[in-house]
Design an enzyme around this catalytic site. Structure first.
Site, PDB file in Angstrom:
ATOM      1  N   LYS A 108      -2.026   0.196  -3.816  1.00  0.00           N
ATOM      2  CA  LYS A 108      -1.778  -1.106  -3.197  1.00  0.00           C
ATOM      3  C   LYS A 108      -0.685  -1.811  -3.961  1.00  0.00           C
ATOM      4  O   LYS A 108      -0.491  -1.569  -5.151  1.00  0.00           O
ATOM      5  CB  LYS A 108      -3.043  -1.974  -3.238  1.00  0.00           C
ATOM      6  CG  LYS A 108      -3.052  -3.105  -2.235  1.00  0.00           C
ATOM      7  CD  LYS A 108      -3.495  -2.617  -0.880  1.00  0.00           C
ATOM      8  CE  LYS A 108      -3.658  -3.724   0.123  1.00  0.00           C
ATOM      9  NZ  LYS A 108      -4.462  -3.269   1.275  1.00  0.00           N
TER      10      LYS A 108
HETATM   11  N1  GLU Z   1      -2.979  -2.684   4.539  1.00  0.00           N
HETATM   12  C1  GLU Z   1      -3.783  -1.870   5.395  1.00  0.00           C
HETATM   13  C2  GLU Z   1      -5.137  -1.636   4.753  1.00  0.00           C
HETATM   14  O1  GLU Z   1      -5.590  -2.413   3.947  1.00  0.00           O
HETATM   15  C3  GLU Z   1      -3.088  -0.581   5.814  1.00  0.00           C
HETATM   16  C4  GLU Z   1      -2.728   0.358   4.706  1.00  0.00           C
HETATM   17  C5  GLU Z   1      -1.868   1.532   5.149  1.00  0.00           C
HETATM   18  O2  GLU Z   1      -1.617   1.675   6.343  1.00  0.00           O
HETATM   19  O3  GLU Z   1      -1.445   2.275   4.276  1.00  0.00           O
HETATM   20  O4  GLU Z   1      -5.834  -0.720   5.076  1.00  0.00           O
END
Ligand code: GLU
Length: 418
Positions: A108
């Site tokens: 993240k």
């Molecule tokens: N931000 C989204 C999540 O928390 C998508 C993450 C992604 O597609 O890599 O799952």
């Protein structure tokens, strides 16, 4: 239960891990390994502002675990972002990808910034500099960012372009959630909400709760929340409350999500939509309704308000909206929670489809995307449900037991280097 609840997201993520890991036969060393983020990068991002001044923002990229494949996870722009929050979000991505069985680890990113205060030019410069600073970590085979809170397809296009400029060739697979015109996938934009709809349908069947006529309250009106409201409305549910960061609106007879979207686009907020009553975000969570969808930020349902929640089913479109203490209260009260790592996994699942399409240079129709998403989400729901039933625990613990077990097994067969 005495003392204040610890709302640090990383502490919450650790507690969630411990509460499930004890059902698995893991030795202490492996438990320690699975809890620890693999890499954490803190960067400073200097940005030339439109007024000629210089501001410096702090950004992060954390890879929690890459045992099952490259790190995967979004990038968040928010004034309250902290390293601990990004660590928690990265860990949740590890379990999310494992729950729906994608060949990814968890990562993240985040920048501590209020994007609403920046011009488009300032946001572009911030994004390109942040991408440059995290460039040593990211790539289609190592770590693939995507949108999250207050980032979108345009943000991803800037990151893709920046990385491509350094490489000297277009690197489509370095991020997902891109515009469809630029290596993006059909159905990615609404994928989080679509996946949430699919698991809500399954949960309703399990509970004997007809979705037609069910009352729904949705907290948060970003990409996830607004689309969940639209899709459940299309399924015949009655949307009785919506909210955004400025507050909520309520009408027990139903709100048309399209009218709410149009009103928000025109006025910048939900409040003031004709035929609705103003409520707070806290009041929304306590409304009598069948389905509650937290689709905003962490720590919304806590020990303080969990005994006042009156929904039958909670579907976590947001990451981390419910604390462990609240989980226990809800479980005891017979309220079913579809945990974030399952309920909002549709986004990363279609990110996976996008990455596959970019690697092959062969693109799918929207119907194909939806078909594969439904297959993944439905299967994951039933695997989680079966795991929870086997251990007589709630669905969150079920999902964690399934996910941690998968990552532990990948680690075991790979072995520890050297
Ligand atoms: N931000 C989204 C999540 O928390 C998508 C993450 C992604 O597609 O890599 O799952």
């Amino acid at each position: 239960m005495t003392g204040e609840e610890n709302l640090n997201p990383f502490a919450v993520a650790m507690a969630q891990f411990d509460r499930a890991a004890c059902y698995l036969d893991l030795d202490d060393g492996l438990r320690e390994l699975l809890k620890t983020p693999k890499r954490q990068l803190i960067v400073s991002i200097p940005v030339k502002m439109d007024d000629g001044g210089l501001r410096v923002f702090e950004g992060y990229r954390v890879q929690h675990n890459v045992a099952r494949g490259p790190g995967k996870g979004g990038i968040r722009y928010h004034p309250d972002v902290t390293l601990d929050e990004v660590k928690a979000l990265a860990m949740w991505m590890t379990w999310k990808c494992a729950t729906v069985n994608l060949p990814y680890g968890g990562a993240k990113g985040g920048v501590r910034v209020n994007p609403k205060e920046l011009s488009r030019g300032e946001l572009e410069r911030l994004t390109r500099r942040y991408a440059t600073e995290i460039a040593p970590l990211i790539g289609p085979d190592r770590d693939i960012p995507a949108p999250d809170v207050y980032t979108d397809a345009q943000t991803m296009a800037w990151i893709m372009d920046t990385i491509s400029m350094f490489k000297g060739h277009t690197e489509l697979g370095v991020v997902t959630g891109k515009p469809v015109e630029l290596g993006g996938s059909h159905g990615r934009q609404e994928a989080t909400a679509r996946g949430c709809q699919f698991v809500i349908r399954e949960a309703c069947r399990m509970l004997g709760l007809p979705l037609t006529g069910a009352t729904v309250a949705v907290q948060g009106f970003g990409n996830a929340g607004s689309n969940v409201a639209r899709f459940l409305h299309e399924d015949g549910a009655r949307i009785i409350a919506l909210s955004d960061s400025k507050g909520g609106i309520y009408n027990p007879h139903g709100i048309d999500p399209e009218a709410a979207l149009e009103h928000k686009a025109r006025t910048g907020a939900l409040h003031g939509l004709p035929d609705t009553e103003a409520i707070t975000n806290e009041e929304l969570l306590e409304l009598p309704c069948d389905i509650l969808v937290p689709a905003a930020l962490e720590n919304q349902i806590t020990r303080r308000n969990a005994d006042r929640v009156r929904a039958r089913l909670i579907a976590e479109a947001a990451n981390g909206p419910t604390t462990p203490a609240a989980d226990d209260i809800l479980f005891e009260r017979g309220i079913t929670v579809i945990p974030d790592i399952l309920a909002n996994a549709g986004g990363v699942s279609v990110s996976y489809f996008e990455w596959v399409q970019d690697q092959y240079g062969f693109f799918w129709s929207e119907a194909e995307v939806r078909h594969h998403l439904e297959r993944i989400m439905t299967r994951a729901f039933h695997e989680v449900r079966a795991t929870a039933e086997r251990h007589r625990v709630d669905l969150r613990r079920g999902a964690y037991i399934l996910a941690i077990g998968r990552v532990a097994e990948a680690t075991r067969v790979r072995g520890i280097f050297p």
